[in-house]
Design a protein around this motif. Structure first.
Motif, PDB file in Angstrom:
ATOM      1  N   LEU A  65      -2.766  -6.824   4.215  1.00  0.00           N
ATOM      2  CA  LEU A  65      -3.015  -5.956   3.063  1.00  0.00           C
ATOM      3  C   LEU A  65      -3.805  -6.644   1.956  1.00  0.00           C
ATOM      4  N   PRO A 108      -7.517  -8.552   0.914  1.00  0.00           N
ATOM      5  CA  PRO A 108      -8.906  -8.562   1.380  1.00  0.00           C
ATOM      6  C   PRO A 108      -9.348  -9.952   1.823  1.00  0.00           C
ATOM      7  N   SER A 157       0.857  -1.182   0.000  1.00  0.00           N
ATOM      8  CA  SER A 157       0.000   0.000   0.000  1.00  0.00           C
ATOM      9  C   SER A 157       0.890   1.227   0.000  1.00  0.00           C
ATOM     10  N   ASP A 206     -14.795  -9.221   4.572  1.00  0.00           N
ATOM     11  CA  ASP A 206     -14.671  -7.770   4.716  1.00  0.00           C
ATOM     12  C   ASP A 206     -15.889  -7.049   4.142  1.00  0.00           C
ATOM     13  N   LYS A 228     -14.530  -1.319   3.266  1.00  0.00           N
ATOM     14  CA  LYS A 228     -13.165  -1.635   3.683  1.00  0.00           C
ATOM     15  C   LYS A 228     -12.338  -2.116   2.501  1.00  0.00           C
ATOM     16  N   MET A 254      -9.123  -0.301   0.945  1.00  0.00           N
ATOM     17  CA  MET A 254      -7.872  -1.061   0.862  1.00  0.00           C
ATOM     18  C   MET A 254      -7.260  -0.943  -0.531  1.00  0.00           C
TER      19      MET A 254
END
Length: 432
Positions: free
Chosen positions: A292, A294, A205, A298, A302, A306
């Motif tokens: 990091l 998914p 990220s 989720d 979110k 992400m």
């Protein structure tokens, strides 16, 4: 059929469909601090229109002929004070269906971000590969290509040693034999390769900087195989270790093996896009940052946040979810292990979008709850509808290729030194 097209797709559309267009009528608004001036331009597109957007649009001017393509809705911002534009195209049936692209890009209002070393390189410092990648990520160029070798030197020849891509032709050939089944469709190994490409590159990220991403750590760092999101990848990881032992003395990195494997698997799957493929990534033997990737549990907001932290906007996220077209769930519901996520798991088609949106799925199809809620989210729903609709296959392939190219370069900070080896990929599979 009248079809709205957003500005960042307009040049690509004109390049592909120009010979089929009869006329053009562009209308846009020009905002100034004191007034809003209306313009209406009928006939072939004017040179200033293309030059104020992107110089390469000029190449299409000679291919357009006067007369009935009309433009009238509002789309994406232009430089030079022109802040709203859209185009609605009247053309022959069979073209790429872009009927809701204007709506799709409303979800992607944020400018497309540069990644890796492209963030600080000045144009004069950029290699031809950097310019190409930038044009795809930011300017909307197609990330698909049909480039292929005219002649491949023998593997251990001096000519092959001088050609960075030569060894990759032999690697891609070996991969494709594993990824294509006897029925012409893609195999479990292909599914695993696509998923591994996602999971290696996706562990990055904007907060992790040059740590994580497409660096081969999913194979090099044993700890990553213990993480829940990577469950089920053990077999393909062992295959990558075998290929690395076999090919690394040619200067091949694990990071490149993984991303080349994902692209070979994608194009081997019938109808899959042929995505531009670059080599030269550096390996990392430290485990990538955790948390990091998914989870199917989720909530959609979110997941969207992400991916935005990975510079991937909602339209691109919706396109990337199309990889589930060839997926089989194994661990979310062990009682239905092996159930596909659409009715054609051996084909890289857009049936996934139709069946995810449907009120009921076929009894043999297993829909992940996260896919269903993402499909219903207002930022992704228009894309799901577009990909599921007429012409959705071509539209999805274009968006998926651009999105996956971005994903495959996350955490790569030597983009300027990469080599374009797209020509090593097998041809697209259109009949099987």
């Amino acid at each position: 059929m009248t079809q709205p097209i957003p500005l960042d797709e307009f040049g690509i559309y004109l390049r592909r469909q120009g010979p089929r267009l009869k006329s053009l009528d562009i209308r846009f608004l020009r905002h100034t601090p004191t007034a809003v001036t209306r313009f209406s331009l009928t006939g072939p597109p004017p040179p200033f229109f293309f030059s104020c957007v992107c110089p390469w649009y000029r190449k299409t001017l000679s291919r357009l002929q006067p007369a009935t393509m009309k433009a009238s809705s509002i789309a994406t911002a232009l430089a030079g004070g022109i802040t709203m534009l859209s185009a609605a195209v009247q053309a022959d049936p069979g073209m790429m269906n872009s009927s809701v692209l204007e709506v799709l890009h409303e979800a992607d209002r944020r400018p497309q971000e540069l990644i890796g070393d492209l963030q600080w390189l000045q144009p004069r410092q950029m290699s031809p590969v950097s310019h190409l990648i930038r044009s795809i990520l930011v300017d909307g160029f197609d990330a698909q290509s049909n480039e292929h070798y005219q002649y491949v030197p023998p593997l251990r020849s001096a000519a092959c040693a001088r050609d960075t891509c030569c060894v990759w032709w032999y690697i891609a050939k070996e991969m494709s034999q594993l990824f294509r089944g006897t029925d012409g469709q893609c195999t479990d190994a292909a599914r695993g390769a696509i998923r591994t490409g996602f999971h290696d590159a996706g562990a990055w990220s904007k907060t992790t900087g040059d740590f994580g991403g497409a660096d081969g750590s999913i194979v090099h760092a044993p700890e990553e195989m213990l993480r829940r999101p990577n469950k089920g990848l053990q077999e393909i990881v062992q295959q990558y270790k075998f290929w690395y032992d076999r090919w690394s003395h040619f200067g091949v990195s694990m990071a490149d093996l993984i991303q080349m494997g994902a692209n070979v698997a994608t194009v081997v799957c019938p109808l899959g896009p042929r995505i531009r493929s670059f080599v030269g990534r550096r390996d990392n033997f430290k485990p990538a940052p955790d948390g990091l990737l998914p989870s199917p549990f989720d909530p959609p907001d979110k997941v969207i946040a992400m991916f935005r932290a990975k510079t991937i906007q909602p339209l691109s996220l919706a396109a990337l979810l199309g990889a589930h077209s060839t997926s089989r769930q194994r661990f979310f519901n062990p009682a239905r292990a092996g159930a596909p996520q659409d009715s054609t798991p051996g084909v890289c088609d857009v049936l996934f979008y139709r069946q995810t949106l449907a009120a009921r799925s076929p009894p043999d199809v297993f829909r992940l709850p996260s896919d269903v809620v993402l499909a219903e989210h207002p930022l992704l729903f228009p894309a799901f509808k577009a990909f599921a609709g007429p012409g959705g296959q071509a539209l999805w392939a274009h968006e998926y290729a651009r999105a996956y190219l971005r994903l495959s370069l996350l955490g790569v900070f030597n983009i300027n030194n990469l080599t374009d080896c797209t020509r090593v990929l097998p041809p697209r599979t259109l009949k099987w």
